[in-house]
Design a protein around this motif. Structure first.
Motif, PDB file in Angstrom:
ATOM      1  N   ASN A 154       0.823  -1.210   0.000  1.00  0.00           N
ATOM      2  CA  ASN A 154       0.000   0.000   0.000  1.00  0.00           C
ATOM      3  C   ASN A 154       0.854   1.254   0.000  1.00  0.00           C
ATOM      4  N   ARG A 155       1.972   1.162   0.784  1.00  0.00           N
ATOM      5  CA  ARG A 155       2.862   2.326   0.832  1.00  0.00           C
ATOM      6  C   ARG A 155       3.411   2.614  -0.572  1.00  0.00           C
ATOM      7  N   LEU A 156       3.853   1.539  -1.230  1.00  0.00           N
ATOM      8  CA  LEU A 156       4.407   1.696  -2.586  1.00  0.00           C
ATOM      9  C   LEU A 156       3.341   2.232  -3.541  1.00  0.00           C
ATOM     10  N   GLU A 157       2.141   1.703  -3.367  1.00  0.00           N
ATOM     11  CA  GLU A 157       1.057   2.130  -4.236  1.00  0.00           C
ATOM     12  C   GLU A 157       0.761   3.615  -4.036  1.00  0.00           C
TER      13      GLU A 157
ATOM     14  N   ALA B 265       1.102   9.128  -5.790  1.00  0.00           N
ATOM     15  CA  ALA B 265       1.547  10.508  -5.554  1.00  0.00           C
ATOM     16  C   ALA B 265       2.454  10.955  -6.689  1.00  0.00           C
ATOM     17  N   THR B 266       3.327  10.032  -7.149  1.00  0.00           N
ATOM     18  CA  THR B 266       4.243  10.382  -8.243  1.00  0.00           C
ATOM     19  C   THR B 266       3.437  10.696  -9.502  1.00  0.00           C
ATOM     20  N   VAL B 267       2.460   9.836  -9.783  1.00  0.00           N
ATOM     21  CA  VAL B 267       1.640  10.045 -10.975  1.00  0.00           C
ATOM     22  C   VAL B 267       0.895  11.378 -10.848  1.00  0.00           C
ATOM     23  N   GLU B 268       0.377  11.624  -9.636  1.00  0.00           N
ATOM     24  CA  GLU B 268      -0.422  12.831  -9.416  1.00  0.00           C
ATOM     25  C   GLU B 268       0.416  14.092  -9.629  1.00  0.00           C
ATOM     26  N   SER B 269       1.685  14.021  -9.160  1.00  0.00           N
ATOM     27  CA  SER B 269       2.490  15.241  -9.238  1.00  0.00           C
ATOM     28  C   SER B 269       3.192  15.384 -10.589  1.00  0.00           C
ATOM     29  N   ALA B 270       3.006  14.405 -11.482  1.00  0.00           N
ATOM     30  CA  ALA B 270       3.685  14.492 -12.782  1.00  0.00           C
ATOM     31  C   ALA B 270       3.195  15.715 -13.551  1.00  0.00           C
ATOM     32  N   PRO B 271       4.097  16.400 -14.250  1.00  0.00           N
ATOM     33  CA  PRO B 271       3.683  17.604 -14.985  1.00  0.00           C
ATOM     34  C   PRO B 271       2.973  17.281 -16.295  1.00  0.00           C
ATOM     35  N   THR B 272       2.880  15.999 -16.629  1.00  0.00           N
ATOM     36  CA  THR B 272       2.168  15.624 -17.855  1.00  0.00           C
ATOM     37  C   THR B 272       0.938  14.800 -17.481  1.00  0.00           C
ATOM     38  N   ALA B 273       0.011  14.725 -18.413  1.00  0.00           N
ATOM     39  CA  ALA B 273      -1.188  13.920 -18.173  1.00  0.00           C
ATOM     40  C   ALA B 273      -0.792  12.453 -18.148  1.00  0.00           C
ATOM     41  N   MET B 274      -1.266  11.707 -17.112  1.00  0.00           N
ATOM     42  CA  MET B 274      -0.937  10.290 -17.032  1.00  0.00           C
ATOM     43  C   MET B 274      -2.225   9.499 -16.860  1.00  0.00           C
TER      44      MET B 274
ATOM     45  N   VAL C 149      -8.017   3.156 -14.951  1.00  0.00           N
ATOM     46  CA  VAL C 149      -8.005   2.869 -13.515  1.00  0.00           C
ATOM     47  C   VAL C 149      -7.370   3.993 -12.709  1.00  0.00           C
ATOM     48  N   LEU C 150      -6.609   4.849 -13.391  1.00  0.00           N
ATOM     49  CA  LEU C 150      -5.947   5.925 -12.657  1.00  0.00           C
ATOM     50  C   LEU C 150      -5.687   7.098 -13.605  1.00  0.00           C
ATOM     51  N   VAL C 151      -5.959   8.309 -13.117  1.00  0.00           N
ATOM     52  CA  VAL C 151      -5.596   9.500 -13.900  1.00  0.00           C
ATOM     53  C   VAL C 151      -5.073  10.547 -12.930  1.00  0.00           C
ATOM     54  N   ASN C 152      -4.362  11.526 -13.423  1.00  0.00           N
ATOM     55  CA  ASN C 152      -3.902  12.604 -12.536  1.00  0.00           C
ATOM     56  C   ASN C 152      -4.569  13.934 -12.909  1.00  0.00           C
ATOM     57  N   ALA C 153      -4.225  14.960 -12.131  1.00  0.00           N
ATOM     58  CA  ALA C 153      -4.879  16.257 -12.336  1.00  0.00           C
ATOM     59  C   ALA C 153      -4.606  16.804 -13.733  1.00  0.00           C
ATOM     60  N   GLU C 154      -3.393  16.533 -14.250  1.00  0.00           N
ATOM     61  CA  GLU C 154      -3.054  17.045 -15.588  1.00  0.00           C
ATOM     62  C   GLU C 154      -3.968  16.439 -16.654  1.00  0.00           C
ATOM     63  N   THR C 155      -4.383  15.179 -16.414  1.00  0.00           N
ATOM     64  CA  THR C 155      -5.278  14.529 -17.374  1.00  0.00           C
ATOM     65  C   THR C 155      -6.613  15.264 -17.387  1.00  0.00           C
TER      66      THR C 155
ATOM     67  N   THR D 258       1.539  -5.921 -11.818  1.00  0.00           N
ATOM     68  CA  THR D 258       1.137  -5.946 -10.414  1.00  0.00           C
ATOM     69  C   THR D 258       0.556  -7.329 -10.100  1.00  0.00           C
ATOM     70  N   ASP D 259       0.258  -7.542  -8.780  1.00  0.00           N
ATOM     71  CA  ASP D 259      -0.365  -8.803  -8.389  1.00  0.00           C
ATOM     72  C   ASP D 259      -1.713  -8.960  -9.073  1.00  0.00           C
ATOM     73  N   GLU D 260      -2.287  -7.802  -9.395  1.00  0.00           N
ATOM     74  CA  GLU D 260      -3.616  -7.872  -9.990  1.00  0.00           C
ATOM     75  C   GLU D 260      -3.567  -7.943 -11.511  1.00  0.00           C
ATOM     76  N   GLY D 261      -2.379  -8.088 -12.065  1.00  0.00           N
ATOM     77  CA  GLY D 261      -2.260  -8.236 -13.512  1.00  0.00           C
ATOM     78  C   GLY D 261      -1.462  -7.098 -14.137  1.00  0.00           C
ATOM     79  N   LEU D 262      -1.522  -7.061 -15.464  1.00  0.00           N
ATOM     80  CA  LEU D 262      -0.727  -6.091 -16.212  1.00  0.00           C
ATOM     81  C   LEU D 262      -1.552  -4.831 -16.479  1.00  0.00           C
ATOM     82  N   PHE D 263      -0.909  -3.687 -16.259  1.00  0.00           N
ATOM     83  CA  PHE D 263      -1.549  -2.402 -16.557  1.00  0.00           C
ATOM     84  C   PHE D 263      -0.628  -1.614 -17.488  1.00  0.00           C
ATOM     85  N   VAL D 264      -1.169  -0.593 -18.101  1.00  0.00           N
ATOM     86  CA  VAL D 264      -0.307   0.284 -18.908  1.00  0.00           C
ATOM     87  C   VAL D 264      -0.457   1.695 -18.393  1.00  0.00           C
ATOM     88  N   LEU D 265       0.697   2.315 -18.156  1.00  0.00           N
ATOM     89  CA  LEU D 265       0.678   3.706 -17.729  1.00  0.00           C
ATOM     90  C   LEU D 265       1.125   4.541 -18.929  1.00  0.00           C
ATOM     91  N   GLY D 266       0.248   5.431 -19.366  1.00  0.00           N
ATOM     92  CA  GLY D 266       0.578   6.250 -20.533  1.00  0.00           C
ATOM     93  C   GLY D 266       0.751   7.707 -20.129  1.00  0.00           C
TER      94      GLY D 266
END
Ligand code: ADP
Length: 538
Positions: A159-162, A167-176, A186-192, A263-271
């Motif tokens: 959970n800590r790693l997650e 947090a890293t994704v959220e603070s990224a300066p590009t849309a993720m 399953v996940l987006v950040n503010a830039e998105t 991940t344990d829950e399978g493969l994801f793609v982060l774009g």
């Protein structure tokens, strides 16, 4: 007694097989107990030798088995926890009622929502610390009363790693944008949110194709499937058209970096999605500018070439004109000068004073014109009479020039000396002309002192620099450039006679040899004229 004896004989006979049977039974039982102990030991081993905590409880929630990892995770050792209820030990206070209620329901109905599936809950360590767990609870299928075994994993670290990842994704300066294997977001950040104009809630759980213009969707799904079957980081959009679609329907060009996340829950793609509208605009502008520039350069080059051609033509014509004019003027002028001199010799003093003066002026003018024409001829001959370059000893050239100037030097009482001079590749006649002009000037433009001229040479990076130094009247620095222009003079004929062509000839000769010419001087210490000759002529 006989009965007794008889019966005792019979019964001892009958007992013998019984005893054997009993014996065999005991042996079988002993063997069975041994087998059961082995099975129990094996089961213990299997339970303890596990990465996850395994906890077995009865219908009331009392712990009846507890493996070694459970001791590590919860801080309770087996002896201390066996017989105690999990509701009083490892379930946090606020969930206890809910837990008891669930257990009772299950026992009554034989069904429940928490069983046989992966759950994420909170548990309590013996120290009182709460922590996140992942678990699966299974009830016994065949025996009653019910037993429940739970396989429990401490997921604090995960959970800590997650969290850190989020947090890293959220603070990224590009849309993720992170998607699962079905293409669900399953996940987006503010830039998105900013880039696509959707809120986070509108995006999560939706197919990622909603961010792609309609016409590209089939291709996009295909590429997504392809990525999941060959999950390697890659970059897309460079060099080919890739577009994003905003909520308001606007399309914009993008560049995308894709990264597989296992991940344990399978493969994801982060774009990572970058809007390259500005860059494209800039590139297009640069392209247009470049084209314009190229066009202009082409136009200018053509115009320049035309002008050059015209100039070349007029130059050639001018040279021909200068040469022909000076050459053809020489003969009649020689006649005028000669007859004027005869007139002077024969009639000087025989006519009146005014006639004498006129005759004198005609002789003077004719002579000046002769000088001018011969200097002009020398100027045009730098090219028209140019000879091939050969190795030339500058010392010999210097001596030749000085001997040609001997009369002037002696008349003025000058002294002309030299240091070591090199052998250069050049046109000997022109180099002699160059020395004659420079030394001649150095003598002519003398001050009150005895004129002294010294010629030296220095070798510097691939060229020889020749210096002609005098102690004459010097030249004001504001004239240092202009004196090399044709007809440029700083004095009147009365002060110093001349045509203003000598230094222009010098410059032409030096340029033809691939060198430079300049002067260093002030009006106090005379002048030094320098010229260079490359060590190897082209
Ligand atoms: P001319 O000597 O016929 O006038 P030049 O082209 O040889 O023409 O020289 C141009 C001018 O440069 C001269 O009129 C003179 O003023 C100046 N000049 C040339 N050489 C020297 C020198 N050694 N010392 C001072 N002035 C010089």
């Amino acid at each position: 007694m006989s009965d007794t004896d008889g019966s005792s004989n019979t019964s001892s006979d009958e007992r013998a097989p019984l005893i054997v049977q009993l014996h065999q039974e005991r042996k079988r039982l002993a063997e069975e107990i041994k087998q059961r102990r082995r099975a129990e030991e094996l089961a213990r081993c299997v339970i303890d030798c596990n990465l996850d905590a395994i906890v077995v409880v009865d219908e009331s929630g009392a712990v009846i088995d507890w493996n070694l990892p459970a001791e590590r995770v919860f801080g309770w050792n087996r002896e201390a926890i066996i017989g105690r209820n999990i509701a009083d030990t490892i379930i946090p206070q606020r969930h206890r009622d809910e837990h008891r209620h669930g257990m009772r329901n299950f026992v009554k109905s034989g069904g429940g929502t928490m069983l046989d599936r992966r759950l994420e809950l909170t548990a309590l360590r013996r120290s009182g610390e709460e922590f996140p767990i992942e678990l699966m609870i299974a009830p016994t299928r065949t025996t009653r009363p019910w037993l429940f075994s739970a396989c429990i994993r401490d997921i604090s670290e995960r959970n800590r790693l997650e969290e850190r990842f989020r947090a890293t994704v959220e603070s990224a300066p590009t849309a993720m944008v992170m998607i699962d294997s079905t293409g669900g977001i399953v996940l987006v950040n503010a830039e998105t949110e900013k880039l696509f104009g959707y809120s986070r809630d509108e995006l999560l759980g939706q197919p990622v194709e909603m961010l792609v213009p309609n016409r590209y969707r089939p291709r996009h799904s295909e590429q997504r499937r392809d990525f999941f079957s060959h999950p390697e980081a890659r970059r897309m959009g460079e060099g080919r058209d890739l577009y994003g679609l905003r909520k308001d329907g606007r399309e914009f060009p993008v560049e995308i970096g894709l990264n597989p996340i296992e991940t344990d829950e399978g493969l994801f793609v982060l774009g990572a999605v970058v809007d390259i509208t500005e860059r494209k605009r800039f590139e297009e502008r640069m392209c247009r500018l470049n084209e314009e520039l190229e066009c202009r350069v082409r136009e200018r080059t053509a115009a320049l070439a035309q002008a050059n051609e015209a100039l070349e033509l007029s130059n050639v014509e001018l040279k021909q004109f200068a040469y022909v004019a000076s050459h053809d003027l020489q003969a009649p002028l020689r006649g005028i000068a000669g007859f004027a001199q005869f007139l002077q010799m024969d009639y000087q003093g025989k006519l009146d004073g005014t006639a004498d003066e006129y005759i004198g002026q005609i002789v003077d003018g004719a002579q000046r014109m002769q000088r001018l024409i011969s200097d002009l001829l020398a100027y045009s001959r730098v090219e028209s009479r140019a000879r091939a370059f050969t190795p030339t000893d500058l010392a010999a050239v210097f001596d030749d020039a000085v001997s040609l100037l001997r009369a002037e030097i002696e008349e003025i009482g000058g002294e002309v000396t030299r240091g070591d001079l090199p052998i250069v590749v050049g046109d000997a006649a022109q180099l002699s002309q160059l020395f004659q002009n420079l030394i001649g000037n150095a003598i002519k433009y003398h001050s009150g002192d005895q004129p002294r001229v010294h010629v030296t040479s220095r070798r510097t990076c691939g060229e020889h620099t020749i210096a002609v130094q005098d102690n004459g009247i010097g030249i004001d620095s504001k004239h240092h450039e202009r004196i090399f222009e044709i007809f440029r003079r700083l004095h009147t004929q009365e002060q110093y006679p001349g045509t203003g062509i000598g230094l222009a000839v010098c410059r032409r000769i030096v340029l033809r040899h691939g060198g430079r010419i300049w002067v260093e001087s002030n009006t106090m210490n005379g002048s030094t004229f320098y010229f260079t000759v490359p060590e190897r002529a082209d």
